[in-house]
Design an enzyme around this catalytic site. Sequence first.
Site, PDB file in Angstrom:
ATOM      1  N   GLY A 348       0.827  -1.197   0.000  1.00 31.24           N
ATOM      2  CA  GLY A 348       0.000   0.000   0.000  1.00 31.24           C
ATOM      3  C   GLY A 348       0.861   1.245   0.000  1.00 31.24           C
ATOM      4  N   GLU A 385       1.744   6.006   7.701  1.00 30.92           N
ATOM      5  CA  GLU A 385       3.134   6.220   7.259  1.00 30.92           C
ATOM      6  C   GLU A 385       3.776   7.377   8.013  1.00 30.92           C
ATOM      7  OE1 GLU A 385       4.226   3.825   5.682  1.00 30.92           O
ATOM      8  OE2 GLU A 385       2.293   2.997   5.086  1.00 30.92           O
TER       9      GLU A 385
HETATM   10 ZN   LIG Z   1       3.630   0.223   8.558  1.00 32.43          ZN
END
Ligand SMILES: [Zn+2]
Length: 931
Positions: A348, A385
């Site tokens: 992702g 993130e």
């Molecule tokens: Zn991660």
Amino acid sequence: MAKGFYVSKLAAVFGILFCIAAVSTVIALAIVYAQEKANNNDLLNPSETTTTSGISSSSSSTTTPSDGPWHKYRLPKTLKPYHYDVRLRPVLQLNAQRLYAFHGISEVFFTCNEATSLVIIHSNKLNFTTTPTLRDSAGKPLSVSKVDIVLVTQYLVLHAVNPLEVGKNYSVYTEFDGELADDLAGFYRSEYVEDGETKRIATTQMAATDARKAFPCFDEPAMKATFNITIIHKRDYVALSNMNPIRHNNIIVDRDIWTETVFAKTVKMSTYLVAFVVSQFSSVGDPANSTNRAVRIWGRKKAIEDENQGEYALSITKPILDYFEEYYNTTYPLPKSDQVALPDFSAGAMENWGLITYRETALLFDPAVSSIGNKERVATVVAHELAHQWFGNLVTIRWWNDMWLNEGFASYVEYLGADKAEPSWNIKDLIVLNDVYRVMAVDALVSSHPLTSKEEEVNTPDEINQLFDAISYSKGASVIRMLSSFLSEEVFVKGLGTYLKTFEYDNTVYSDLWTHLQAAVDATSQSLDLPQPVANIMDTWVLQMGFPVVTIDTTTGLVTQKHFLLDSDSTVTRPSEFSYTWIVPMSYSKNASLGNYWLQTSTATVNEFQIHTNEWLLANINVTGYYRVNYDDGNWNKLIAQLEADHTNIPVINRAQIIDDAFNLARAKVVNTRRALDTTRYLWKDAEYMPWQAALSSLNFFKQMFDRSEVYGPMGKYMKQQVRPLFEYFKNMTGNFTTRPESLTDHIHPNLRSAVYCTAVAHGGEAEWNFLWEKFVESDIAQESDKRRAALACSRETWILNRLLEYSLNTSKIRRQDAVSTINSVCSNVIGQSLGWDFVRAKWKTIVNELGGSTFSFRNILHQVTLRFSTDFDLQQLEQFKFDNQESGFGTAAQSLEQAIEKTKANIRWVNENKEMVLNWFKDAIKSENI
Ligand SMILES: [Zn+2]
Ligand SMILES: *[C@@H]1O[C@H](CO)[C@@H](O)[C@H](O)[C@H]1NC(C)=O
Ligand SMILES: *[C@@H]1O[C@H](CO)[C@@H](O)[C@H](O)[C@H]1NC(C)=O
Ligand SMILES: *[C@@H]1O[C@H](CO)[C@@H](O)[C@H](O)[C@H]1NC(C)=O
Ligand SMILES: *[C@@H]1O[C@H](CO)[C@@H](O)[C@H](O)[C@H]1NC(C)=O
Ligand SMILES: *[C@@H]1O[C@H](CO)[C@@H](O)[C@H](O)[C@H]1NC(C)=O
């Protein structure tokens, strides 16, 4: 309130239901949604070694490991790097050998900790164009008797004539070429078409073990060093790296002028977080400047400049960064944050420090075309993130065995970050459905495993990559949320802050976090009344697999805990030092007042758990605890009666819990299936998303077991009957679905798009399919393209579905990163299931070779194709498949094969025992509700 968010999803569900009068679509949508969530967690790309032939042969000799330190997958502790100078020139045109290549020069500087004459450095698929040289601290070459390349363990080995001396500094200088392949690993190439022209980018995915494929390095997370990175590229390209550029020079290469971009020296960091991207991308955001932290979003020019698809991510990044600075009590450690959307990306997203890379669907958002679900995905992935920029990047696990802490933590705080960006969504509640219940489904199998693994058991790239699973991400998130909840957020954040301060630019093991949380507990003036130290409590959750079902008998106050197994006939063979008992933080509600209790033994008698005739008891408030709850029949009946009388007396998360626990307890034969179905009777009155989603995902299992049988008709009628009042309610509230949710535009509304495409393909023929295929090919917006691709699998023609399966392995038709999800989409179609299984069986060797190494989702490939398996014949086929492919093996899918076998066995028994009863229950429920 969160209505805006929840209503839109519900409206989507009901809209479809009545537009096309097909109840199965409601459930199908739930599956699509669940898949979207599943992708959400694929956050790191553990690309392993592939068999792609690189630029082969070198001046160095090649040996296989026989005996010696180069035989071990872990680096010896003799040398410790402190700095790298790396200079790379990717060439985005084919060379004379018809390959895309990059050229590199690198020097790694290190200190000798223990005398040795061996210099062992990771290197994979690099072709050394000159003999690597060993130098002393003054840069003087030292004699080397032999240079080896060890293929199996991926090492470059220099045998020094004189031993290196303790305390002295040395370096290894190398010149090399590598292939810039499209394998999504290390330094790789990605392509896209813009205005009819093929554009190429060179980008990186180092995690977990592929930095060694870009330049020789000590490729372990604890081997932190600083990096001076220089990238040489054509003048009409932009180079990005972890730090800001400090200069651009023109240089002549092959009689052509190139640009040399020199980046500032990095902070001390791990190799797996190094990144660089060379592209013709555009950006939005602040340019780098000395006073302000630069925040930019990068992507294809068209997406960024013409369609403003980067604006949403940009708008949430600053609030999320600000929030995490406060949460961690630590300023953002770098001068800038770049986030890049890549057309080809295995996972992702990847949290490279200061240069985060994403697949397009996880970063770009087009409000006109994308759905609220897409927006939710962008917010949570960006938050995930950004959370790693401190937890993971500034403070890093010492070795991959503790990866669950890194990923579990980020998977928990992503909800906190996303909540700051979108406070009206109530997104924090969704962790219960998206992580806690999702992972309980696999953690309730005997083939599960504990969160922790021993350092010495994790060595090879395959062993490392196996750890990137739902247990690490979602169970990690669930137990960390539980910990934060019983410590209180205030104490948790305090301990977290000192942990980050103490270990900044350094490495830890998971128990270091427990130590700092304990110190915060000891220092607080709050009375937390922990029964035992933090470490002892957490040991029971991280050292043993699974979780308990806590049973409360409200007539006697007797409470017991037991390892919860979905298949009650399965046998646990993995030993546990705690004999599968846990230290359980219990919260409960009785008579509208809240209480807490620590269950530390397998049974106890708790007076507070006894209730009077007109009361009920509800345990695990808001499902902050990682366990399921069962009650005596009387209390179950009272809870269900309360739901039917006034469901708002029970908190919304617990309404979802009652349904989810009941269905799972029924599958495990702890309660009657009738009891589970009874928890859905009140739903026609409930307008909230969470209880409905819990019911839909629970009933999804019924759909898989029965959608080819006579049970399915009455089940559909019952669902329709339950949904209708809500549909009317939302219809009125949204002015016939014209005012809310969000901007309902003229034609197909984004939130309904997936379902409408699917319906069109299902009811259409080849022409409709071809039309959508053309649309898919020309699609410029990744989220839209994904919806079209998923809808292509809705066809009811077997030959069309077979064609799509064939296409899934042809990278000129479907990107490699999307192969597994395409096969999965076909399998989720009741007609496509057996085709998908035949296809996977027939092509297994090809699939392992093509996808096993480079795509993250490969590990789950056997999950979807076997979802409906519930007969002895299915089981035989699965076991035959296992037997037939022993030799080529199953790669990272090995565990999902074992899970599939175990689940099939449980399904066979469940269907035999329940089919008759379920059919009758649905028939009765339709008659009795009279709608
Ligand atoms: Zn991660
Ligand atoms: C690394 O780059 C910095 C500038 O960011 C420079 O001052 C330093 O000399 C370089 N170090 C080496 C070893 O090249
Ligand atoms: C449970 O969750 C809801 C919704 O997030 C929240 O409003 C409520 O305060 C929580 N209850 C407790 C006891 O924490
Ligand atoms: C429809 O909605 C309006 C306000 O939006 C409300 O006043 C009315 O009572 C609703 N009617 C029904 C039948 O729910
Ligand atoms: C919704 O449609 C119905 C008829 O289909 C109509 O009677 C009603 O006025 C419409 N409501 C709104 C708010 O447009
Ligand atoms: C893959 O697709 C391309 C382009 O559509 C086609 O030319 C090629 O023959 C296909 N390859 C295989 C193996 O089917």
